[in-house]
Design a protein around this motif. Structure first.
Motif, mmCIF file in Angstrom:
data_model
loop_
_atom_site.group_PDB
_atom_site.id
_atom_site.type_symbol
_atom_site.label_atom_id
_atom_site.label_comp_id
_atom_site.label_asym_id
_atom_site.label_seq_id
_atom_site.Cartn_x
_atom_site.Cartn_y
_atom_site.Cartn_z
ATOM 1 N N ARG A 1 7.281 9.863 4.969
ATOM 2 C CA ARG A 1 6.914 11.224 5.387
ATOM 3 C C ARG A 1 7.465 11.513 6.786
ATOM 4 O O ARG A 1 8.019 12.590 7.028
ATOM 5 C CB ARG A 1 5.395 11.389 5.368
ATOM 6 N N LYS B 1 4.630 11.845 -4.391
ATOM 7 C CA LYS B 1 3.445 12.715 -4.333
ATOM 8 C C LYS B 1 2.693 12.519 -3.016
ATOM 9 O O LYS B 1 2.188 13.483 -2.434
ATOM 10 C CB LYS B 1 2.525 12.427 -5.523
ATOM 11 N N ARG B 2 2.626 11.275 -2.558
ATOM 12 C CA ARG B 2 1.923 10.998 -1.308
ATOM 13 C C ARG B 2 2.705 11.519 -0.091
ATOM 14 O O ARG B 2 2.104 11.970 0.885
ATOM 15 C CB ARG B 2 1.679 9.494 -1.165
ATOM 16 N N ALA C 1 4.307 5.644 2.091
ATOM 17 C CA ALA C 1 4.490 7.095 2.181
ATOM 18 C C ALA C 1 4.416 7.573 3.625
ATOM 19 O O ALA C 1 5.105 8.535 3.995
ATOM 20 C CB ALA C 1 3.445 7.805 1.331
ATOM 21 N N ARG C 2 3.608 6.925 4.433
ATOM 22 C CA ARG C 2 3.504 7.297 5.852
ATOM 23 C C ARG C 2 4.884 7.258 6.520
ATOM 24 O O ARG C 2 5.295 8.198 7.215
ATOM 25 C CB ARG C 2 2.549 6.333 6.562
ATOM 26 N N GLU D 1 4.884 8.198 -7.602
ATOM 27 C CA GLU D 1 3.613 8.056 -6.893
ATOM 28 C C GLU D 1 3.815 8.163 -5.385
ATOM 29 O O GLU D 1 3.026 8.807 -4.676
ATOM 30 C CB GLU D 1 2.950 6.719 -7.244
ATOM 31 N N VAL D 2 4.848 7.525 -4.877
ATOM 32 C CA VAL D 2 5.137 7.608 -3.448
ATOM 33 C C VAL D 2 5.512 9.040 -3.065
ATOM 34 O O VAL D 2 5.049 9.576 -2.048
ATOM 35 C CB VAL D 2 6.268 6.631 -3.066
ATOM 36 N N ASP E 1 0.853 -1.195 0.000
ATOM 37 C CA ASP E 1 0.000 0.000 0.000
ATOM 38 C C ASP E 1 0.888 1.244 0.000
ATOM 39 O O ASP E 1 1.638 1.487 0.955
ATOM 40 C CB ASP E 1 -0.890 -0.025 1.244
ATOM 41 N N TYR E 2 0.804 2.032 -1.059
ATOM 42 C CA TYR E 2 1.678 3.196 -1.163
ATOM 43 C C TYR E 2 1.392 4.244 -0.092
ATOM 44 O O TYR E 2 2.269 5.035 0.254
ATOM 45 C CB TYR E 2 1.576 3.813 -2.562
ATOM 46 N N ASP E 3 0.193 4.247 0.442
ATOM 47 C CA ASP E 3 -0.103 5.165 1.541
ATOM 48 C C ASP E 3 0.664 4.765 2.811
ATOM 49 O O ASP E 3 1.133 5.627 3.559
ATOM 50 C CB ASP E 3 -1.602 5.210 1.826
ATOM 51 N N VAL E 4 0.796 3.470 3.027
ATOM 52 C CA VAL E 4 1.569 2.981 4.180
ATOM 53 C C VAL E 4 3.050 3.279 3.964
ATOM 54 O O VAL E 4 3.754 3.743 4.882
ATOM 55 C CB VAL E 4 1.337 1.466 4.382
ATOM 56 N N ASP F 1 4.692 14.169 -0.015
ATOM 57 C CA ASP F 1 4.326 15.596 -0.065
ATOM 58 C C ASP F 1 5.109 16.436 0.956
ATOM 59 O O ASP F 1 4.521 17.139 1.770
ATOM 60 C CB ASP F 1 2.820 15.748 0.157
#
Length: 363
Positions: free
Chosen positions: A150, A187-188, A146-147, A184-185, A141-144, A190
Protein backbone atom coordinates in the motif's frame (compact mmCIF):
# COMPACT_ATOMS: atom_id res chain seq x y z
CA UNK A 1 -5.56 -6.12 -33.04
CA UNK A 2 -8.52 -8.32 -32.04
CA UNK A 3 -11.41 -7.41 -29.75
CA UNK A 4 -9.81 -9.77 -27.23
CA UNK A 5 -6.52 -7.85 -27.12
CA UNK A 6 -6.23 -4.11 -26.45
CA UNK A 7 -2.43 -4.13 -26.75
CA UNK A 8 0.20 -6.76 -27.40
CA UNK A 9 3.62 -6.81 -25.71
CA UNK A 10 6.70 -9.01 -25.65
CA UNK A 11 9.20 -9.16 -22.82
CA UNK A 12 12.79 -8.14 -23.55
CA UNK A 13 14.30 -10.94 -21.45
CA UNK A 14 12.37 -13.39 -23.65
CA UNK A 15 14.09 -12.20 -26.83
CA UNK A 16 17.42 -13.86 -26.24
CA UNK A 17 19.64 -14.97 -23.36
CA UNK A 18 23.12 -14.61 -24.88
CA UNK A 19 25.12 -11.45 -24.05
CA UNK A 20 25.22 -10.65 -27.76
CA UNK A 21 21.41 -10.34 -27.70
CA UNK A 22 21.61 -6.78 -26.38
CA UNK A 23 18.66 -4.56 -25.57
CA UNK A 24 18.54 -2.55 -28.84
CA UNK A 25 18.62 -5.78 -30.86
CA UNK A 26 15.82 -7.23 -28.74
CA UNK A 27 13.65 -4.12 -29.02
CA UNK A 28 14.06 -4.04 -32.80
CA UNK A 29 13.06 -7.69 -33.02
CA UNK A 30 9.98 -7.02 -30.88
CA UNK A 31 8.93 -4.11 -33.09
CA UNK A 32 9.65 -5.94 -36.35
CA UNK A 33 7.54 -8.90 -35.22
CA UNK A 34 4.54 -6.55 -34.97
CA UNK A 35 4.30 -5.90 -31.22
CA UNK A 36 3.20 -2.43 -30.15
CA UNK A 37 4.65 -2.69 -26.63
CA UNK A 38 7.65 -4.11 -24.82
CA UNK A 39 7.81 -5.34 -21.27
CA UNK A 40 11.24 -4.24 -20.09
CA UNK A 41 13.38 -6.45 -17.87
CA UNK A 42 15.46 -4.37 -15.45
CA UNK A 43 18.55 -6.62 -15.91
CA UNK A 44 18.39 -5.91 -19.66
CA UNK A 45 18.40 -2.18 -18.95
CA UNK A 46 21.38 -2.51 -16.61
CA UNK A 47 23.25 -4.60 -19.20
CA UNK A 48 22.60 -1.82 -21.71
CA UNK A 49 23.93 0.76 -19.22
CA UNK A 50 27.09 -1.35 -18.89
CA UNK A 51 27.38 -1.39 -22.67
CA UNK A 52 26.94 2.39 -22.95
CA UNK A 53 28.98 3.36 -19.87
CA UNK A 54 32.01 1.09 -19.26
CA UNK A 55 32.55 0.64 -15.54
CA UNK A 56 28.86 1.17 -14.74
CA UNK A 57 28.02 0.06 -11.20
CA UNK A 58 24.72 -1.79 -10.90
CA UNK A 59 22.17 -0.65 -8.34
CA UNK A 60 22.41 -2.51 -5.05
CA UNK A 61 19.58 -3.48 -2.69
CA UNK A 62 19.42 0.14 -1.47
CA UNK A 63 19.13 1.51 -5.00
CA UNK A 64 22.69 2.84 -4.73
CA UNK A 65 25.00 2.66 -7.74
CA UNK A 66 25.44 4.64 -10.94
CA UNK A 67 21.83 5.81 -10.97
CA UNK A 68 22.59 8.89 -13.10
CA UNK A 69 24.13 6.71 -15.82
CA UNK A 70 21.20 4.29 -15.58
CA UNK A 71 18.77 7.18 -16.05
CA UNK A 72 20.73 8.32 -19.10
CA UNK A 73 20.55 4.77 -20.49
CA UNK A 74 16.80 4.72 -19.77
CA UNK A 75 16.33 7.95 -21.71
CA UNK A 76 18.21 6.45 -24.66
CA UNK A 77 15.95 3.40 -24.52
CA UNK A 78 12.87 5.63 -24.43
CA UNK A 79 14.06 7.43 -27.57
CA UNK A 80 14.86 4.14 -29.26
CA UNK A 81 11.38 2.85 -28.46
CA UNK A 82 9.82 6.03 -29.79
CA UNK A 83 11.70 5.53 -33.07
CA UNK A 84 10.46 1.94 -33.22
CA UNK A 85 6.90 3.01 -32.33
CA UNK A 86 7.04 0.90 -29.20
CA UNK A 87 5.74 1.89 -25.79
CA UNK A 88 6.94 0.25 -22.58
CA UNK A 89 4.09 -1.60 -20.90
CA UNK A 90 5.86 -2.38 -17.63
CA UNK A 91 9.24 -2.79 -15.98
CA UNK A 92 9.97 -6.02 -14.10
CA UNK A 93 10.84 -7.74 -11.83
CA UNK A 94 10.77 -5.71 -8.61
CA UNK A 95 11.04 -8.46 -6.01
CA UNK A 96 11.96 -9.40 -2.44
CA UNK A 97 10.27 -6.26 -1.22
CA UNK A 98 7.16 -6.89 0.87
CA UNK A 99 6.60 -8.39 4.31
CA UNK A 100 9.78 -7.50 6.18
CA UNK A 101 9.24 -6.72 9.85
CA UNK A 102 12.82 -5.58 10.34
CA UNK A 103 12.79 -1.78 10.01
CA UNK A 104 16.15 -1.66 8.25
CA UNK A 105 15.05 -4.16 5.60
CA UNK A 106 11.82 -2.23 5.03
CA UNK A 107 13.77 1.01 4.62
CA UNK A 108 16.17 -0.67 2.21
CA UNK A 109 13.26 -1.85 0.06
CA UNK A 110 11.73 1.60 -0.18
CA UNK A 111 15.10 3.14 -1.03
CA UNK A 112 15.40 0.69 -3.91
CA UNK A 113 11.83 1.42 -4.97
CA UNK A 114 12.56 5.16 -5.11
CA UNK A 115 15.42 4.52 -7.54
CA UNK A 116 13.30 2.25 -9.72
CA UNK A 117 10.50 4.82 -9.89
CA UNK A 118 13.00 7.35 -11.22
CA UNK A 119 13.99 4.85 -13.90
CA UNK A 120 10.36 4.34 -14.89
CA UNK A 121 9.91 8.07 -15.28
CA UNK A 122 12.98 8.27 -17.54
CA UNK A 123 11.56 5.44 -19.63
CA UNK A 124 8.10 7.07 -19.79
CA UNK A 125 6.68 3.86 -18.34
CA UNK A 126 3.69 3.94 -16.01
CA UNK A 127 3.64 0.39 -14.61
CA UNK A 128 5.94 -1.50 -12.24
CA UNK A 129 5.55 -5.24 -11.86
CA UNK A 130 6.17 -6.62 -8.36
CA UNK A 131 6.73 -10.36 -7.99
CA UNK A 132 5.60 -12.02 -4.76
CA UNK A 133 8.64 -12.47 -2.55
CA UNK A 134 10.33 -15.88 -2.30
CA UNK A 135 12.02 -14.86 0.97
CA UNK A 136 10.69 -17.18 3.68
CA UNK A 137 12.00 -14.85 6.40
CA UNK A 138 9.27 -12.33 5.59
CA UNK A 139 5.94 -12.21 7.41
CA UNK A 140 3.16 -14.53 6.28
CA UNK A 141 0.59 -12.03 7.60
CA UNK A 142 -1.22 -10.59 4.59
CA UNK A 143 -1.95 -7.40 6.49
CA UNK A 144 1.80 -6.85 6.92
CA UNK A 145 2.41 -7.67 3.25
CA UNK A 146 -0.39 -5.31 2.20
CA UNK A 147 0.97 -2.56 4.45
CA UNK A 148 4.19 -2.43 2.44
CA UNK A 149 2.52 -2.71 -0.93
CA UNK A 150 0.00 0.00 0.00
CA UNK A 151 2.82 2.38 0.86
CA UNK A 152 4.56 1.48 -2.41
CA UNK A 153 1.33 2.12 -4.32
CA UNK A 154 0.96 5.51 -2.64
CA UNK A 155 4.52 6.48 -3.50
CA UNK A 156 3.96 5.32 -7.09
CA UNK A 157 0.72 7.29 -7.34
CA UNK A 158 2.56 10.44 -6.26
CA UNK A 159 4.87 10.27 -9.30
CA UNK A 160 4.36 12.54 -12.31
CA UNK A 161 2.84 10.88 -14.25
CA UNK A 162 1.36 8.41 -11.72
CA UNK A 163 2.61 4.82 -11.79
CA UNK A 164 0.54 1.68 -11.31
CA UNK A 165 1.72 -1.43 -9.44
CA UNK A 166 0.97 -4.85 -10.99
CA UNK A 167 1.40 -7.59 -8.37
CA UNK A 168 2.25 -11.02 -9.78
CA UNK A 169 2.06 -14.35 -8.00
CA UNK A 170 5.27 -16.26 -8.37
CA UNK A 171 4.59 -19.97 -7.99
CA UNK A 172 7.69 -20.26 -5.78
CA UNK A 173 6.66 -17.31 -3.60
CA UNK A 174 7.12 -17.90 0.13
CA UNK A 175 3.63 -16.87 1.28
CA UNK A 176 1.90 -15.57 -1.85
CA UNK A 177 1.98 -18.07 -4.71
CA UNK A 178 -1.54 -18.46 -6.17
CA UNK A 179 -3.97 -16.07 -7.87
CA UNK A 180 -6.19 -16.39 -4.79
CA UNK A 181 -3.32 -15.09 -2.65
CA UNK A 182 -2.55 -12.02 -4.75
CA UNK A 183 -6.25 -11.18 -4.88
CA UNK A 184 -6.47 -11.35 -1.07
CA UNK A 185 -3.48 -9.03 -0.81
CA UNK A 186 -4.90 -6.71 -3.46
CA UNK A 187 -8.15 -6.32 -1.53
CA UNK A 188 -6.19 -5.38 1.58
CA UNK A 189 -4.01 -2.87 -0.29
CA UNK A 190 -7.19 -1.18 -1.56
CA UNK A 191 -5.63 1.38 -3.89
CA UNK A 192 -6.86 2.23 -7.41
CA UNK A 193 -3.33 2.07 -8.83
CA UNK A 194 -2.67 -1.40 -7.36
CA UNK A 195 -3.80 -4.43 -9.33
CA UNK A 196 -2.79 -7.84 -10.61
CA UNK A 197 -0.52 -9.29 -13.24
CA UNK A 198 -1.95 -12.71 -14.06
CA UNK A 199 0.25 -15.30 -15.77
CA UNK A 200 -0.78 -18.54 -17.49
CA UNK A 201 2.40 -20.32 -16.41
CA UNK A 202 2.29 -19.23 -12.78
CA UNK A 203 -1.37 -20.19 -12.43
CA UNK A 204 -0.82 -23.63 -13.95
CA UNK A 205 2.37 -24.20 -11.95
CA UNK A 206 0.29 -24.22 -8.76
CA UNK A 207 -3.10 -25.52 -9.87
CA UNK A 208 -2.20 -28.07 -12.57
CA UNK A 209 1.47 -28.92 -13.09
CA UNK A 210 4.27 -30.48 -11.08
CA UNK A 211 7.42 -30.71 -13.22
CA UNK A 212 9.09 -32.90 -10.59
CA UNK A 213 6.43 -35.62 -11.02
CA UNK A 214 6.88 -38.36 -13.61
CA UNK A 215 3.72 -37.34 -15.50
CA UNK A 216 4.28 -33.59 -15.04
CA UNK A 217 0.98 -33.15 -13.20
CA UNK A 218 -0.08 -32.07 -9.74
CA UNK A 219 -0.20 -35.03 -7.36
CA UNK A 220 -2.86 -35.69 -4.70
CA UNK A 221 -4.91 -32.61 -5.60
CA UNK A 222 -7.97 -31.89 -3.40
CA UNK A 223 -10.24 -32.10 -6.46
CA UNK A 224 -9.00 -35.57 -7.38
CA UNK A 225 -6.98 -34.75 -10.50
CA UNK A 226 -4.88 -31.95 -11.93
CA UNK A 227 -7.50 -31.19 -14.59
CA UNK A 228 -10.30 -30.93 -12.05
CA UNK A 229 -8.13 -28.86 -9.72
CA UNK A 230 -7.39 -26.36 -12.48
CA UNK A 231 -11.01 -26.26 -13.62
CA UNK A 232 -12.16 -25.47 -10.08
CA UNK A 233 -9.52 -22.76 -9.68
CA UNK A 234 -10.35 -21.15 -13.03
CA UNK A 235 -14.08 -21.21 -12.35
CA UNK A 236 -13.44 -19.33 -9.11
CA UNK A 237 -11.09 -16.86 -10.84
CA UNK A 238 -13.68 -16.03 -13.50
CA UNK A 239 -16.31 -15.36 -10.84
CA UNK A 240 -14.08 -13.51 -8.35
CA UNK A 241 -11.56 -11.08 -9.83
CA UNK A 242 -12.97 -7.74 -11.05
CA UNK A 243 -11.70 -7.05 -14.58
CA UNK A 244 -10.50 -3.56 -13.70
CA UNK A 245 -8.05 -5.04 -11.17
CA UNK A 246 -6.26 -7.11 -13.84
CA UNK A 247 -3.62 -4.69 -15.11
CA UNK A 248 -2.11 -7.07 -17.67
CA UNK A 249 -1.85 -10.74 -18.60
CA UNK A 250 1.36 -12.69 -19.25
CA UNK A 251 1.33 -15.68 -21.60
CA UNK A 252 3.59 -18.72 -21.81
CA UNK A 253 3.46 -22.51 -21.84
CA UNK A 254 5.53 -24.95 -19.78
CA UNK A 255 7.69 -27.75 -21.21
CA UNK A 256 8.13 -31.38 -20.18
CA UNK A 257 11.37 -31.67 -22.16
CA UNK A 258 13.38 -31.48 -18.94
CA UNK A 259 13.25 -34.64 -16.83
CA UNK A 260 12.21 -34.41 -13.17
CA UNK A 261 15.66 -35.54 -12.01
CA UNK A 262 17.48 -33.04 -14.24
CA UNK A 263 15.21 -30.24 -13.07
CA UNK A 264 15.69 -31.07 -9.40
CA UNK A 265 19.46 -31.25 -9.89
CA UNK A 266 19.52 -27.88 -11.66
CA UNK A 267 17.41 -26.29 -8.92
CA UNK A 268 19.65 -27.72 -6.19
CA UNK A 269 22.79 -26.42 -7.93
CA UNK A 270 21.26 -22.93 -8.19
CA UNK A 271 19.84 -23.01 -4.66
CA UNK A 272 16.32 -22.27 -5.88
CA UNK A 273 12.93 -23.96 -6.02
CA UNK A 274 12.35 -26.48 -8.86
CA UNK A 275 9.39 -24.32 -9.95
CA UNK A 276 11.73 -21.32 -10.22
CA UNK A 277 14.27 -23.34 -12.21
CA UNK A 278 11.48 -24.58 -14.49
CA UNK A 279 10.20 -21.04 -14.99
CA UNK A 280 13.65 -19.71 -15.88
CA UNK A 281 14.45 -22.23 -18.58
CA UNK A 282 11.46 -24.23 -19.85
CA UNK A 283 8.65 -21.90 -20.95
CA UNK A 284 7.95 -21.98 -24.70
CA UNK A 285 5.21 -20.00 -26.38
CA UNK A 286 1.85 -21.82 -26.67
CA UNK A 287 1.52 -23.89 -29.86
CA UNK A 288 5.30 -23.72 -30.33
CA UNK A 289 5.38 -26.99 -32.27
CA UNK A 290 2.87 -25.54 -34.74
CA UNK A 291 4.39 -22.09 -35.20
CA UNK A 292 8.08 -23.06 -34.99
CA UNK A 293 8.49 -26.80 -35.61
CA UNK A 294 11.80 -28.42 -34.76
CA UNK A 295 13.62 -30.78 -37.06
CA UNK A 296 13.01 -34.51 -37.09
CA UNK A 297 10.74 -35.81 -34.34
CA UNK A 298 11.83 -33.25 -31.77
CA UNK A 299 9.22 -31.30 -29.86
CA UNK A 300 9.23 -28.24 -27.62
CA UNK A 301 7.05 -30.35 -25.29
CA UNK A 302 4.65 -27.66 -24.14
CA UNK A 303 1.70 -29.16 -22.26
CA UNK A 304 -0.07 -26.57 -20.12
CA UNK A 305 -3.78 -25.80 -20.80
CA UNK A 306 -3.02 -22.17 -21.65
CA UNK A 307 -6.24 -21.75 -23.63
CA UNK A 308 -8.35 -22.64 -20.58
CA UNK A 309 -6.57 -20.06 -18.43
CA UNK A 310 -7.05 -17.40 -21.10
CA UNK A 311 -10.75 -18.23 -21.32
CA UNK A 312 -11.17 -17.88 -17.55
CA UNK A 313 -9.47 -14.46 -17.55
CA UNK A 314 -11.71 -13.30 -20.41
CA UNK A 315 -14.76 -14.57 -18.55
CA UNK A 316 -14.11 -11.93 -15.87
CA UNK A 317 -14.93 -9.35 -18.55
CA UNK A 318 -11.31 -8.20 -18.75
CA UNK A 319 -9.95 -6.88 -22.01
CA UNK A 320 -6.47 -5.46 -21.71
CA UNK A 321 -2.76 -5.83 -22.57
CA UNK A 322 -1.31 -9.29 -23.23
CA UNK A 323 2.41 -9.81 -22.80
CA UNK A 324 4.43 -12.80 -23.94
CA UNK A 325 7.04 -13.74 -21.34
CA UNK A 326 8.74 -16.98 -22.39
CA UNK A 327 12.05 -18.61 -21.52
CA UNK A 328 13.71 -21.57 -23.24
CA UNK A 329 17.32 -21.48 -22.21
CA UNK A 330 18.76 -24.25 -24.38
CA UNK A 331 17.68 -22.38 -27.50
CA UNK A 332 17.65 -18.72 -26.38
CA UNK A 333 21.15 -18.83 -24.90
CA UNK A 334 22.77 -19.75 -28.23
CA UNK A 335 25.17 -17.19 -29.76
CA UNK A 336 22.92 -16.85 -32.78
CA UNK A 337 21.81 -13.43 -34.07
CA UNK A 338 18.59 -15.00 -35.35
CA UNK A 339 17.31 -15.91 -31.87
CA UNK A 340 15.50 -12.61 -31.09
CA UNK A 341 13.59 -12.60 -34.39
CA UNK A 342 12.81 -16.32 -34.10
CA UNK A 343 11.17 -16.04 -30.69
CA UNK A 344 9.33 -12.76 -31.20
CA UNK A 345 7.88 -14.02 -34.50
CA UNK A 346 6.90 -17.33 -32.87
CA UNK A 347 5.06 -15.42 -30.13
CA UNK A 348 3.18 -13.26 -32.63
CA UNK A 349 2.13 -16.35 -34.62
CA UNK A 350 1.22 -18.12 -31.37
CA UNK A 351 -0.99 -15.22 -30.37
CA UNK A 352 -2.86 -15.38 -33.64
CA UNK A 353 -3.53 -19.09 -33.05
CA UNK A 354 -4.59 -18.44 -29.47
CA UNK A 355 -7.04 -15.74 -30.56
CA UNK A 356 -8.39 -18.04 -33.28
CA UNK A 357 -9.11 -20.79 -30.74
CA UNK A 358 -10.65 -18.34 -28.28
CA UNK A 359 -12.95 -17.03 -30.99
CA UNK A 360 -13.98 -20.63 -31.68
CA UNK A 361 -15.06 -20.73 -28.03
CA UNK A 362 -17.18 -17.64 -28.54
CA UNK A 363 -14.82 -14.77 -27.61
Amino acid sequence: MSDITTALAYSTDSAGMHPNHNLPIKLRAIAEAGFSQAELAFPDLEAYAEQEFPGYQKLDEHGNGDLDKLLQAAEKVRKLCEGLRLSILAVHPFSQFEGYEDTRKRTTGFERAAAWLKVLRALNCQMLQVGSTPDASTSSDYDVIARDLRQLADEAAAQDPPIRIAYEMWAWGAHVNTWEHIWEVCKRVDRPNFGLCLDTFQICARAYADPTASNGLLQDSPEGSASLQLASSLQALAATVPPEKIFYFQISDGSRKVTPDALKKSAEEQGISPLYAWSNAWRPVPYMDAVCPRGGKESWCGYLPVLDVCEAVLKTGWRGPWSYEVFYEEDMSRDDPGVPAKWTKAAKDSHQLLVKHLKERGY
